[in-house]
Enzyme design. Structure first.
Site, PDB file in Angstrom:
ATOM      1  N   TYR A 168       0.837  -1.199   0.000  1.00 10.62           N
ATOM      2  CA  TYR A 168       0.000   0.000   0.000  1.00 10.62           C
ATOM      3  C   TYR A 168       0.873   1.251   0.000  1.00 10.62           C
ATOM      4  O   TYR A 168       0.531   2.262  -0.618  1.00 10.62           O
ATOM      5  CB  TYR A 168      -0.928   0.000   1.216  1.00 10.62           C
ATOM      6  CG  TYR A 168      -1.935  -1.115   1.206  1.00 10.62           C
ATOM      7  CD1 TYR A 168      -2.989  -1.120   0.301  1.00 10.62           C
ATOM      8  CD2 TYR A 168      -1.841  -2.180   2.108  1.00 10.62           C
ATOM      9  CE1 TYR A 168      -3.917  -2.146   0.285  1.00 10.62           C
ATOM     10  CE2 TYR A 168      -2.760  -3.211   2.096  1.00 10.62           C
ATOM     11  CZ  TYR A 168      -3.796  -3.195   1.184  1.00 10.62           C
ATOM     12  OH  TYR A 168      -4.715  -4.216   1.166  1.00 10.62           O
ATOM     13  N   ASN A 191     -12.868  -1.408  -4.272  1.00 13.91           N
ATOM     14  CA  ASN A 191     -12.824  -1.770  -5.689  1.00 13.91           C
ATOM     15  C   ASN A 191     -13.862  -2.847  -5.996  1.00 13.91           C
ATOM     16  O   ASN A 191     -13.835  -3.929  -5.421  1.00 13.91           O
ATOM     17  CB  ASN A 191     -11.418  -2.271  -6.038  1.00 13.91           C
ATOM     18  CG  ASN A 191     -11.330  -2.822  -7.446  1.00 13.91           C
ATOM     19  OD1 ASN A 191     -12.040  -2.387  -8.354  1.00 13.91           O
ATOM     20  ND2 ASN A 191     -10.446  -3.796  -7.630  1.00 13.91           N
ATOM     21  N   CYS A 199      -6.458  -5.260  -7.786  1.00 15.19           N
ATOM     22  CA  CYS A 199      -6.136  -5.073  -6.369  1.00 15.19           C
ATOM     23  C   CYS A 199      -5.493  -6.317  -5.763  1.00 15.19           C
ATOM     24  O   CYS A 199      -4.932  -6.255  -4.666  1.00 15.19           O
ATOM     25  CB  CYS A 199      -7.384  -4.669  -5.590  1.00 15.19           C
ATOM     26  SG  CYS A 199      -8.779  -5.799  -5.748  1.00 15.19           S
ATOM     27  N   HIS A 200      -5.548  -7.457  -6.486  1.00 17.92           N
ATOM     28  CA  HIS A 200      -4.883  -8.662  -5.975  1.00 17.92           C
ATOM     29  C   HIS A 200      -3.364  -8.501  -5.953  1.00 17.92           C
ATOM     30  O   HIS A 200      -2.669  -9.268  -5.294  1.00 17.92           O
ATOM     31  CB  HIS A 200      -5.272  -9.887  -6.817  1.00 17.92           C
ATOM     32  CG  HIS A 200      -4.863  -9.828  -8.249  1.00 17.92           C
ATOM     33  ND1 HIS A 200      -5.601  -9.178  -9.212  1.00 17.92           N
ATOM     34  CD2 HIS A 200      -3.785 -10.348  -8.907  1.00 17.92           C
ATOM     35  CE1 HIS A 200      -5.008  -9.300 -10.396  1.00 17.92           C
ATOM     36  NE2 HIS A 200      -3.897 -10.004 -10.235  1.00 17.92           N
ATOM     37  N   GLU A 226      -0.321 -15.523 -12.386  1.00 22.68           N
ATOM     38  CA  GLU A 226       0.563 -14.584 -13.069  1.00 22.68           C
ATOM     39  C   GLU A 226       2.020 -15.020 -12.971  1.00 22.68           C
ATOM     40  O   GLU A 226       2.783 -14.914 -13.949  1.00 22.68           O
ATOM     41  CB  GLU A 226       0.370 -13.181 -12.484  1.00 22.68           C
ATOM     42  CG  GLU A 226      -1.023 -12.618 -12.763  1.00 22.68           C
ATOM     43  CD  GLU A 226      -1.202 -11.182 -12.301  1.00 22.68           C
ATOM     44  OE1 GLU A 226      -2.238 -10.584 -12.652  1.00 22.68           O
ATOM     45  OE2 GLU A 226      -0.313 -10.654 -11.610  1.00 22.68           O
TER      46      GLU A 226
END
Length: 238
Positions: A168, A191, A199-200, A226
């Site tokens: 953050y 979100n 946001c992950h 990913e």
């Protein structure tokens, strides 16, 4: 890892419904005589975007629903008449409100199926799931449900590279607000378009997974996907 309750399943109009059909009207939670009861009845009126006749400030009353597979399970999502994404939820997630509830809160009293409105988003999600890293980057988002600050944070989330994770604090610094870490975290939590607004990819300062709408098991699956695409180890436990 449980499944979402039956209430999270979408009760929608049949597949293939187009604007030539009268849309299925969602149940109203408002009292008789409320503005929702005064919505127009014809598809042409329901689909009229702001600025094309009538009150330009009125939000279109119809949302278009679809679904797509992801590494974190099936997602349901909705777009507006322009194909911009309104909201997205994971079937295996746990949410305080269903996708239909969220849409009703925004004034979308009617839902329809129309591939012309949702197909681009669905195909992009499928391409991302198959390993196309940038497939979601250019999808349009309907930002109107947030404040200016929330929108700034959500746009900032879309700059985090595929396969990367930021804290953050890193996101706050990227936004030019290095002391606004808590405000960034609060905006991140609001979100409603996860995956597409990634946001992950935000983790705690100590390197652990932090809150994710729907559940941390979903966040772990998305991050591992990913990393897998990039040929890297997948350390996150779902």
């Amino acid at each position: 890892m449980g499944h979402a309750p039956p209430g999270n399943r979408l009760a929608v109009a049949p597949w293939g419904m187009t604007t030539d059909h009268l849309p299925h009207r969602m149940p109203s939670h408002q009292a008789p005589g409320s503005p929702q009861d005064a919505l127009p009845n014809s598809p042409a009126e329901l689909l009229r975007p702001p600025g094309e006749g009538g009150d330009a400030s009125v939000t279109p009353a119809v949302a278009f629903l679809d679904e797509a597979p992801t590494p974190a399970g099936l997602v349901h999502f909705a777009t507006d008449i322009h194909g911009a994404v309104l909201a997205l939820q994971f079937i295996e997630g746990s949410y305080p409100r269903t996708l239909l509830d969220e849409l009703m809160r925004d004034g979308y009293a009617t839902t329809m199926r129309d591939d012309a409105k949702t197909g681009t988003v669905r195909r992009a999600i499928e391409a991302w799931t198959q390993g196309e890293a940038g497939a979601l980057d250019a999808l349009p988002i309907a930002w109107h449900h947030g404040t200016a600050w929330q929108e700034q944070v959500w746009r900032g989330l879309r700059t985090i590279p595929f396969g990367d994770t930021w804290t953050y604090g890193q996101l706050a610094r990227a936004l030019g607000r290095p002391t606004a870490v808590r405000a960034v975290a609060r905006a991140n939590a609001t979100n409603r378009v996860p995956l597409i607004v990634p946001c992950h990819r935000v983790i705690g300062t100590d390197g652990t997974l932090t809150g994710f709408g729907g559940g941390l098991h979903l966040k772990a699956r998305l991050l591992n996907h990913e990393l897998r695409v990039m040929g890297l180890p997948q350390p996150w436990k779902a």
